[in-house]
Write a protein that holds these residues in place. Sequence first.
Motif, PDB file in Angstrom:
ATOM      1  N   GLN A  26     -26.852   7.443  12.943  1.00 45.55           N
ATOM      2  CA  GLN A  26     -27.135   7.998  11.614  1.00 45.55           C
ATOM      3  C   GLN A  26     -26.185   9.159  11.309  1.00 45.55           C
ATOM      4  N   SER A  55     -30.373  13.456  10.880  1.00 44.74           N
ATOM      5  CA  SER A  55     -29.981  12.281  11.650  1.00 44.74           C
ATOM      6  C   SER A  55     -31.168  11.751  12.444  1.00 44.74           C
ATOM      7  N   LYS A  58     -33.776  10.217   9.947  1.00 52.33           N
ATOM      8  CA  LYS A  58     -33.415   8.856   9.539  1.00 52.33           C
ATOM      9  C   LYS A  58     -33.565   7.872  10.688  1.00 52.33           C
ATOM     10  N   GLU A  61     -36.747   6.314  10.864  1.00 52.18           N
ATOM     11  CA  GLU A  61     -37.003   5.593   9.614  1.00 52.18           C
ATOM     12  C   GLU A  61     -37.884   6.413   8.685  1.00 52.18           C
ATOM     13  N   GLY A  62     -37.634   7.726   8.674  1.00 47.40           N
ATOM     14  CA  GLY A  62     -38.329   8.614   7.761  1.00 47.40           C
ATOM     15  C   GLY A  62     -39.750   8.965   8.167  1.00 47.40           C
TER      16      GLY A  62
END
Length: 114
Positions: A26, A55, A58, A61-62
Motif C-alpha cells: 500500500q 498504509s 489500507k 481494508e479500512g
Amino acid sequence: HGRSKPVFMRMKSVQGRALARRALAQALMYLGTPYDSGFWPGDDKLYCSELIYFSFFKATEGQKAPFEMAPMTFGVWSAQWEKVLGHKPPEGVLGISPGDISRSELLESIEVQN
C-alpha cells in the motif's frame, strides 16, 4: 562518535508481519505524494508516520490500523512554528508520530548486523 544508531522494528507476530507486507504494498501506492511539512491531516500530502498509518489502514481494508492517532502537541516548537512555516501548528489535531508508532506493543526492536 556521538552518532545515534537507527532502531529497526518489526511486528512481533506472524500475522502482524503479513499485515506489514500488505502495508508495504500500500505504501508503494503513495510514491510521488508530496511531503506534508505542516502535519495537517486530510490534505493531499503525507508526513512520515502518517504514511505508515494510512498504509496499514489500507492493508486492513479500512477496518483498523494497528497504530492509534492521538491529539498532536508541538510543545516548545509551537512558538517558532508560524515563523518557520507561515501557519499555526495543528495543535490538538489527531495525528501520529514516529515515537507513537515505536511505542506500540505490537512491535519489537531487532538487531541488524553490518
